[in-house]
Design a protein around this motif. Sequence first.
Motif, PDB file in Angstrom:
ATOM      1  N   UNK A 136     -56.108  -2.589 -63.414  1.00  0.00           N
ATOM      2  CA  UNK A 136     -55.909  -3.828 -62.658  1.00  0.00           C
ATOM      3  C   UNK A 136     -54.619  -3.858 -61.857  1.00  0.00           C
ATOM      4  N   UNK A 137     -53.699  -2.921 -62.150  1.00  0.00           N
ATOM      5  CA  UNK A 137     -52.433  -2.892 -61.409  1.00  0.00           C
ATOM      6  C   UNK A 137     -52.647  -2.261 -60.038  1.00  0.00           C
ATOM      7  N   UNK A 138     -51.923  -2.738 -59.044  1.00  0.00           N
ATOM      8  CA  UNK A 138     -52.005  -2.109 -57.721  1.00  0.00           C
ATOM      9  C   UNK A 138     -51.205  -0.805 -57.712  1.00  0.00           C
ATOM     10  N   UNK A 139     -51.762   0.228 -57.072  1.00  0.00           N
ATOM     11  CA  UNK A 139     -51.044   1.496 -56.910  1.00  0.00           C
ATOM     12  C   UNK A 139     -50.240   1.425 -55.618  1.00  0.00           C
ATOM     13  N   UNK A 140     -48.970   1.844 -55.684  1.00  0.00           N
ATOM     14  CA  UNK A 140     -48.114   1.707 -54.505  1.00  0.00           C
ATOM     15  C   UNK A 140     -47.241   2.934 -54.317  1.00  0.00           C
ATOM     16  N   UNK A 141     -46.876   3.171 -53.057  1.00  0.00           N
ATOM     17  CA  UNK A 141     -45.887   4.202 -52.740  1.00  0.00           C
ATOM     18  C   UNK A 141     -44.750   3.499 -52.004  1.00  0.00           C
ATOM     19  N   UNK A 142     -43.697   4.228 -51.658  1.00  0.00           N
ATOM     20  CA  UNK A 142     -42.645   3.616 -50.851  1.00  0.00           C
ATOM     21  C   UNK A 142     -42.674   4.186 -49.445  1.00  0.00           C
ATOM     22  N   UNK A 143     -42.512   3.311 -48.454  1.00  0.00           N
ATOM     23  CA  UNK A 143     -42.464   3.765 -47.056  1.00  0.00           C
ATOM     24  C   UNK A 143     -41.028   4.040 -46.618  1.00  0.00           C
ATOM     25  N   UNK A 144     -40.062   3.620 -47.430  1.00  0.00           N
ATOM     26  CA  UNK A 144     -38.655   3.703 -46.994  1.00  0.00           C
ATOM     27  C   UNK A 144     -37.778   4.240 -48.124  1.00  0.00           C
ATOM     28  N   UNK A 145     -36.518   4.533 -47.788  1.00  0.00           N
ATOM     29  CA  UNK A 145     -35.505   4.865 -48.785  1.00  0.00           C
ATOM     30  C   UNK A 145     -35.279   3.599 -49.638  1.00  0.00           C
ATOM     31  N   UNK A 146     -35.150   3.763 -50.954  1.00  0.00           N
ATOM     32  CA  UNK A 146     -35.129   2.590 -51.827  1.00  0.00           C
ATOM     33  C   UNK A 146     -33.762   2.165 -52.350  1.00  0.00           C
ATOM     34  N   UNK A 147     -32.739   3.008 -52.164  1.00  0.00           N
ATOM     35  CA  UNK A 147     -31.432   2.672 -52.726  1.00  0.00           C
ATOM     36  C   UNK A 147     -30.701   1.725 -51.770  1.00  0.00           C
ATOM     37  N   UNK A 148     -31.364   0.672 -51.362  1.00  0.00           N
ATOM     38  CA  UNK A 148     -30.812  -0.243 -50.364  1.00  0.00           C
ATOM     39  C   UNK A 148     -30.933  -1.663 -50.880  1.00  0.00           C
ATOM     40  N   UNK A 149     -29.962  -2.540 -50.509  1.00  0.00           N
ATOM     41  CA  UNK A 149     -30.075  -3.940 -50.926  1.00  0.00           C
ATOM     42  C   UNK A 149     -31.307  -4.609 -50.321  1.00  0.00           C
ATOM     43  N   UNK A 150     -31.730  -5.709 -50.953  1.00  0.00           N
ATOM     44  CA  UNK A 150     -32.992  -6.346 -50.538  1.00  0.00           C
ATOM     45  C   UNK A 150     -33.031  -6.649 -49.047  1.00  0.00           C
ATOM     46  N   UNK A 151     -31.920  -7.202 -48.498  1.00  0.00           N
ATOM     47  CA  UNK A 151     -31.954  -7.593 -47.080  1.00  0.00           C
ATOM     48  C   UNK A 151     -32.197  -6.400 -46.177  1.00  0.00           C
ATOM     49  N   UNK A 152     -31.550  -5.265 -46.518  1.00  0.00           N
ATOM     50  CA  UNK A 152     -31.700  -4.058 -45.708  1.00  0.00           C
ATOM     51  C   UNK A 152     -33.133  -3.519 -45.814  1.00  0.00           C
ATOM     52  N   UNK A 153     -33.682  -3.547 -47.015  1.00  0.00           N
ATOM     53  CA  UNK A 153     -35.076  -3.080 -47.170  1.00  0.00           C
ATOM     54  C   UNK A 153     -36.012  -3.953 -46.347  1.00  0.00           C
TER      55      UNK A 153
END
Length: 380
Positions: free
Chosen positions: A224-241
């Motif tokens: 039931x969980x959604x499968x996801x990948x990342x499109x961007x670099x993740x070590x960034x603060x929320x606003x930057x992401x």
Amino acid sequence: SAGICPSSPLQVVNQICVNPEYVRVTSQKSPGDAITLESSWKGPEHCVNDTCIFFNERVGDGIVILTTERNAAIASNFPSTDRPKENVLPFHVAEVPGKGIGIVADRKIPKGETILIRTPTMMVQTAPHVGLELGTRDLLYDLAVQKLPSKGHELFMGQMGKDVYDKIETNCFQLYIDGANESGSHLGCYPEISRFNHDCRPNVNYRINNMTHTTVAARDIAPGEELSISYIELMLPREERRSRLRRWGFECACPHCSVSDAQAAESDARLRTIEELEGALENFNETVVAADTGARVADLYETEGLHAYLGRAYTRAALNFALFGEAERAREYARAAVAALERESGSDSADVRAMRVLAEDPRKHWTWGKRRKGKPGKGQ
Ligand SMILES: C[S@@+](CC[C@H](N)C(=O)[O-])C[C@H]1O[C@@H](n2cnc3c(N)ncnc32)[C@H](O)[C@@H]1O
């Protein structure tokens, strides 16, 4: 190499940025060597300058490539990748609130399970994608997709995006097929992978080897969980992401972006601590570093839900224990690093091999005891 992600001058706005650590670029031959199109491929057809259409109905669900003759020859000679027998895929495609269509697990998918292995259905060289006159480009793209057999055509056209160009922009991954030089830069489209939505704390790792795309569960995934990948670099603060994802034309609806401002500030602070401690781990004159500093950083990655990046965190922790002469803990983290790096970059990557060596015998590793307190001449 920084050329693979957003610093590239050829970067188009919307393609998924492949973490350079996980891209294995392959140079089959040196530039002087003659390399010819593999015999089961067809083309060149409809050339515009150096860019021509090449295709093969029998690779995957069919593949069409728009590129130079040399690049097509390299790609056509990649060793064929067998799809595992997939009688029943462990997920279905469904509407996901706020994100359009997405991929949802049908059963528990354990950490480390390979989910999909795919060759591209369409691949276009980045230079003509950004450089061709628009009318010519769109004409070429329409001719290219007509070369796909019906299954591949249907899958490709079923992707999000109003026309072929837009589908490439929204869904495709940048990859290099001929070393790291710009003429080898292409955009690979994998229509089934295109259904993976972005999450800032993804549960799936992916890598591209030659032109084969592999997805692996980064942690246990519940039914039931959604499968996801990342499109961007993740070590960034929320606003930057958020602002990077806005350039894709969407407001990120992932759970990590949807937390309260106070929780987001906590997460951002954790990322800053990780960055500071990682800086200190690199600097041998830095006295704040103790034997367990790397392990503390790895804990912070786990608390942050950065399962997709644990390979690098465990690697640093293992090396730091070795530097401080702690064999058992070095071995423990090196083993964890091997498992995480296998999920992230495959079982025969250089990073995995390096951690296997460390796990074998930390005392024989070149890092052994180099940072131990009281050792003369090591900046302590
Ligand atoms: C590669 S497609 C993913 C599949 C897509 N949802 C579909 O319906 O085909 C990328 C697009 O999905 C949507 N999307 C992906 N991740 C999202 C997220 N975290 N929040 C909101 N929308 C998202 C955006 O519209 C984005 O441009």
